[in-house]
Design a protein around this motif. Sequence first.
Motif, short mmCIF file in Angstrom:
data_model
loop_
_atom_site.label_atom_id
_atom_site.label_comp_id
_atom_site.label_asym_id
_atom_site.label_seq_id
_atom_site.Cartn_x
_atom_site.Cartn_y
_atom_site.Cartn_z
N ALA A 245 82.38 -30.81 70.12
CA ALA A 245 81.91 -30.53 68.77
C ALA A 245 80.39 -30.66 68.69
O ALA A 245 79.73 -29.86 68.01
N PHE A 246 79.83 -31.64 69.37
CA PHE A 246 78.38 -31.81 69.39
C PHE A 246 77.71 -30.61 70.04
O PHE A 246 76.69 -30.10 69.56
N ARG A 247 78.27 -30.14 71.15
CA ARG A 247 77.67 -29.01 71.85
C ARG A 247 77.70 -27.74 71.01
O ARG A 247 76.71 -27.00 70.96
N TYR A 248 78.81 -27.48 70.35
CA TYR A 248 78.85 -26.32 69.46
C TYR A 248 77.91 -26.52 68.28
O TYR A 248 77.28 -25.58 67.80
N GLY A 249 77.83 -27.75 67.77
CA GLY A 249 76.99 -28.02 66.62
C GLY A 249 75.51 -27.88 66.89
O GLY A 249 74.73 -27.67 65.96
N THR A 250 75.10 -28.01 68.15
CA THR A 250 73.69 -27.88 68.52
C THR A 250 73.44 -26.64 69.37
O THR A 250 72.34 -26.47 69.90
N LEU A 251 74.43 -25.77 69.47
CA LEU A 251 74.30 -24.57 70.29
C LEU A 251 73.26 -23.62 69.72
O LEU A 251 73.27 -23.31 68.52
N VAL A 252 72.35 -23.15 70.58
CA VAL A 252 71.36 -22.16 70.17
C VAL A 252 71.97 -20.78 70.42
O VAL A 252 71.81 -20.18 71.48
N THR A 253 72.73 -20.30 69.43
CA THR A 253 73.31 -18.96 69.52
C THR A 253 72.22 -17.93 69.29
O THR A 253 71.08 -18.26 68.96
N ALA A 254 72.58 -16.67 69.45
CA ALA A 254 71.61 -15.60 69.16
C ALA A 254 71.18 -15.66 67.70
O ALA A 254 70.01 -15.40 67.37
N THR A 255 72.10 -16.02 66.81
CA THR A 255 71.77 -16.14 65.39
C THR A 255 70.72 -17.21 65.17
O THR A 255 69.76 -17.02 64.41
N VAL A 256 70.89 -18.35 65.82
CA VAL A 256 69.92 -19.45 65.70
C VAL A 256 68.61 -19.06 66.36
O VAL A 256 67.51 -19.31 65.84
N ARG A 257 68.71 -18.44 67.53
CA ARG A 257 67.52 -18.13 68.32
C ARG A 257 66.60 -17.14 67.60
O ARG A 257 65.38 -17.29 67.61
N PHE A 258 67.19 -16.11 66.99
CA PHE A 258 66.38 -15.03 66.41
C PHE A 258 66.24 -15.12 64.89
O PHE A 258 65.37 -14.46 64.32
N GLY A 259 67.10 -15.91 64.23
CA GLY A 259 67.01 -15.99 62.78
C GLY A 259 67.15 -14.62 62.14
O GLY A 259 68.06 -13.87 62.45
N GLY A 322 84.98 -9.82 80.15
CA GLY A 322 85.72 -10.82 80.89
C GLY A 322 85.38 -12.25 80.51
O GLY A 322 85.75 -13.19 81.23
N MET A 323 84.69 -12.44 79.41
CA MET A 323 84.34 -13.76 78.94
C MET A 323 84.08 -13.69 77.45
O MET A 323 83.80 -12.60 76.92
N ARG A 324 84.20 -14.81 76.80
CA ARG A 324 83.92 -14.83 75.36
C ARG A 324 82.43 -14.60 75.10
O ARG A 324 81.59 -15.16 75.81
N PRO A 325 82.08 -13.84 74.09
CA PRO A 325 80.66 -13.66 73.75
C PRO A 325 80.17 -14.84 72.90
O PRO A 325 79.79 -14.68 71.74
N ILE A 326 80.16 -16.05 73.48
CA ILE A 326 79.88 -17.26 72.72
C ILE A 326 78.55 -17.18 72.01
O ILE A 326 78.40 -17.63 70.87
N ALA A 327 77.55 -16.60 72.65
CA ALA A 327 76.21 -16.52 72.05
C ALA A 327 76.20 -15.70 70.77
O ALA A 327 75.28 -15.83 69.96
N PHE A 328 77.22 -14.86 70.57
CA PHE A 328 77.25 -13.96 69.41
C PHE A 328 78.44 -14.21 68.49
O PHE A 328 78.61 -13.50 67.50
N GLU A 329 79.25 -15.20 68.80
CA GLU A 329 80.48 -15.38 68.03
C GLU A 329 80.23 -15.78 66.58
O GLU A 329 81.09 -15.59 65.72
N ASP A 330 79.06 -16.34 66.29
CA ASP A 330 78.77 -16.72 64.90
C ASP A 330 77.93 -15.66 64.17
O ASP A 330 77.45 -15.91 63.07
N THR A 331 77.79 -14.48 64.76
CA THR A 331 76.94 -13.43 64.17
C THR A 331 77.34 -13.12 62.73
O THR A 331 76.48 -12.89 61.86
N PHE A 332 78.64 -13.09 62.47
CA PHE A 332 79.12 -12.70 61.14
C PHE A 332 79.57 -13.89 60.30
O PHE A 332 80.15 -13.70 59.22
N ASP A 333 79.30 -15.11 60.76
CA ASP A 333 79.80 -16.28 60.03
C ASP A 333 79.21 -16.36 58.62
O ASP A 333 79.92 -16.65 57.65
N LYS A 334 77.91 -16.15 58.50
CA LYS A 334 77.28 -16.27 57.19
C LYS A 334 77.89 -15.27 56.20
O LYS A 334 78.24 -15.63 55.06
#
Length: 380
Positions: A245-259, A322-334
Amino acid sequence: MAWATTAEGQEYPQQAEMLASLKKEVVRAFTVPKVQQLDPELRAVAEKIGADQVKRIENQLPGWLLEEKLALNDTTSQKARLAYTAVAARVLNELAYWHIEPGDAAYERATIELIKTSPAACKIGELPRTADFARRIARIQAMPPAQRAAALEAEARLLERWGKPHAEPLPWPETPARQQIVDAVARIPDGKRPLTPLPPVLAWLLLSEGRPYDDLPPEVNCHAQRWWLVESLAQGVAPATVLNAFRYGTLVTATVRFGRAFDPPAGEAPEERADGRPAFPGLASRYGVSGVTKVRRTFDASGKPVRATVSARKITVPGIRGMRPIAFEDTFDKGTLKGGLNPAMGAVTGVPLPPEIKLVWGKTYEPEGTPAKAAGEASQ
């Protein structure tokens, strides 16, 4: 080496420039800044690990570009921009996997102990969002000297997984730590105090100032996640679960990285369409992200949505296979959460609003290969 042989005569005309640009971003991610205060011995080892990682990725990039060229059936080299963006997305996703994936048992124990006991676990300071490796080294600097060598070896082993098949990572927490923190803080005025005292800075910002959680600076968010990790452990939650949970909570996704870097300037474009559906994020247009999200919601006595939680994501990104797109999975969360709180979403005359709705996010491409903005489409 097989890729290098196969690639002869199939490179893009601008291949050298594309590779140089991609390498620049990789170097930025794995450089230890000179201004970062580190013990000389730790710095020497860290710089060697970072340099080895840059070389490893540099050797993989030509093959990745060729793979995208073949996937696009790009016999005329007219889709170079799409290929470049797909490889860039793959790099970002490997960074995300590296952040989420656990190390060996000793590394996990040392990491959770550091987060529990040392504010230095969140020491970001002047480091930019792109300084992924430098932040990891800052944590190792805060570990007892006897643990540093083993932690550095574990980091090197984690980086060796880059570009290889990954084990299925643990999923996003069903209720993100962020939401659990907000809920726990909201209960404090009613006398329902957590087992772990709320740090003064969080008490001031979230209680006294009433600051929305999403407005917290990254370093303060990290400290909030630290507090919740300690609180979760006190509640008896398993260490592996709270560390995930901590790792996901502090993950620098593409959304976080680019704002909002790929969105129109504030005020120039609405965040939702005229019919109330969420607008399509500029980040998704840039990287060709599409997919489906589901939002679960609860209602007040009048039937108005008062709480929304992303309950499922199925996201697709060109270049990530072949893998989850973790860096982009929160793209549409907002947009998903905004849609979930909109009483018009899923509304049917004479029928109560459904507790869960689905949003379908589509994309289209113009002939030149430039992703065209589309709009989020919602259905039950």
